[in-house]
Scaffold this motif. Structure first.
Motif, PDB file in Angstrom:
ATOM      1  N   LEU A 297       0.815  -1.212   0.000  1.00 37.41           N
ATOM      2  CA  LEU A 297       0.000   0.000   0.000  1.00 37.41           C
ATOM      3  C   LEU A 297       0.851   1.265   0.000  1.00 37.41           C
ATOM      4  O   LEU A 297       0.314   2.360  -0.130  1.00 37.41           O
ATOM      5  N   GLY A 298       2.157   1.109   0.171  1.00 41.98           N
ATOM      6  CA  GLY A 298       2.994   2.295   0.282  1.00 41.98           C
ATOM      7  C   GLY A 298       2.799   2.975   1.619  1.00 41.98           C
ATOM      8  O   GLY A 298       2.681   4.198   1.696  1.00 41.98           O
ATOM      9  N   LEU A 299       2.772   2.181   2.677  1.00 44.74           N
ATOM     10  CA  LEU A 299       2.486   2.685   4.014  1.00 44.74           C
ATOM     11  C   LEU A 299       3.578   3.615   4.522  1.00 44.74           C
ATOM     12  O   LEU A 299       4.750   3.487   4.155  1.00 44.74           O
ATOM     13  N   PRO A 300       3.203   4.527   5.426  1.00 45.34           N
ATOM     14  CA  PRO A 300       4.237   5.207   6.217  1.00 45.34           C
ATOM     15  C   PRO A 300       4.818   4.225   7.223  1.00 45.34           C
ATOM     16  O   PRO A 300       4.531   3.020   7.184  1.00 45.34           O
ATOM     17  N   LYS A 301       5.593   4.728   8.135  1.00 48.89           N
ATOM     18  CA  LYS A 301       6.255   3.890   9.125  1.00 48.89           C
ATOM     19  C   LYS A 301       5.240   2.966   9.801  1.00 48.89           C
ATOM     20  O   LYS A 301       4.200   3.401  10.299  1.00 48.89           O
ATOM     21  N   THR A 302       5.543   1.637   9.829  1.00 46.42           N
ATOM     22  CA  THR A 302       4.596   0.657  10.355  1.00 46.42           C
ATOM     23  C   THR A 302       5.333  -0.395  11.179  1.00 46.42           C
ATOM     24  O   THR A 302       6.288  -1.005  10.702  1.00 46.42           O
TER      25      THR A 302
END
Length: 282
Positions: A213-218
């Motif tokens: 999904l192209g997540l931010p920091k996870t």
């Protein structure tokens, strides 16, 4: 909509989920600006461990029962334990807080709660439980759909807990899509996605799908109470936290091994890993 959490309240997965939730909330309320809390699958708010349902399974005895009996809990467990003890002012353990009760206890008068519950009986009980709580709005609706209408919040800061009962076979896909839609509306919010771990392969596919999904920091916080790869047994659980507070990882590094040792001595394990890591903390 057949799932009733009263049978499972206070079990090992609740301990994990609510301890992580409490740490996130405790961090968010450090700043004076108000926050919004969204719960997509809120349940009834709090649970009577003396009820017929809770006594039928007795799962809480292997969860919060063991934690309260353990010596020297880590400091990271303090926010969660404070909520449990405040709900039992006469001592002992009769009542257990669900996620709405944890959120209500750890937030402030200026903060806001949006609690979603689809099961009609549970939604009605949740509404009764929070009737005197002006900060809380109860939505008798599907939590994924409600996020489309509720996000972004005017507060600009806050947390979304996505904690479905996993009654349907495509819940991982529904959770991923719900997160995707929510991030389009509120990219800077903190999102906590709880999920069970039975067979390992579906979990790994889910995490890979999330990363795409192209997540931010996870961050992923995992607690296992047994080894093995049995799709018919709940072997563990985890929380994927998108945009986690920078204090969360070090707290979990001490908390999860302690929980594993208390909840599943000799067999349990806890780990914290970055699904998506950014060089600069929030």
């Amino acid at each position: 909509m057949n799932y009733r959490h009263a049978y499972h309240a206070g079990n090992f997965s609740d301990v994990h989920k609510h301890a992580v939730l409490a740490l996130i909330l405790a961090h968010l309320v450090r700043k004076p600006a108000p926050i919004a809390y969204f719960d997509t699958h809120a349940g009834i708010g709090a649970y009577d461990l003396g009820s017929i349902q809770a006594e039928k399974t007795g799962e809480w005895r292997g969860g919060i029962g063991r934690v309260l009996a353990a010596a020297a809990p880590p400091e990271a467990l303090a926010p969660y334990l404070a909520v449990v003890r405040d709900l039992n002012p006469e001592g002992g353990l009769r009542f257990y807080p669900g996620s709405p009760a944890v959120a209500a206890a750890l937030t402030r008068p200026g903060d806001r709660l949006a609690l979603c519950e689809l099961h009609p009986e549970d939604a009605a009980e949740l509404r009764r439980a929070f009737a005197a709580e002006r900060r809380a709005a109860i939505h008798a609706a599907d939590g994924y759909g409600a996020l489309k209408a509720l996000l972004p919040p005017p507060e600009r800061r806050g947390l979304v807990l996505i904690d479905p009962p996993f009654e349907v076979t495509d819940e991982f896909a529904r959770m991923r899509e719900g997160l995707r839609q929510a991030l389009k509306r509120w990219a800077t919010g903190v999102y906590a996605l709880w999920y069970p771990i039975k067979a390992r392969a579906p979990v790994e596919r889910f995490l890979a799908d999330l990363a795409m999904l192209g997540l931010p920091k996870t961050l992923v916080a995992e607690l296992m109470i047994r080894g093995g790869d049995d799709p018919a047994r709940l072997n563990g659980c985890a929380m994927a936290v998108v945009n986690p507070p920078f204090t969360l990882e070090p707290a979990l590094q001490t908390l999860l091994p302690w929980l594993a040792g208390v909840l599943a001595p000799g067999e349990g394990s806890g780990r914290v890993e970055w699904l998506v890591e950014e060089p600069t903390p929030r």
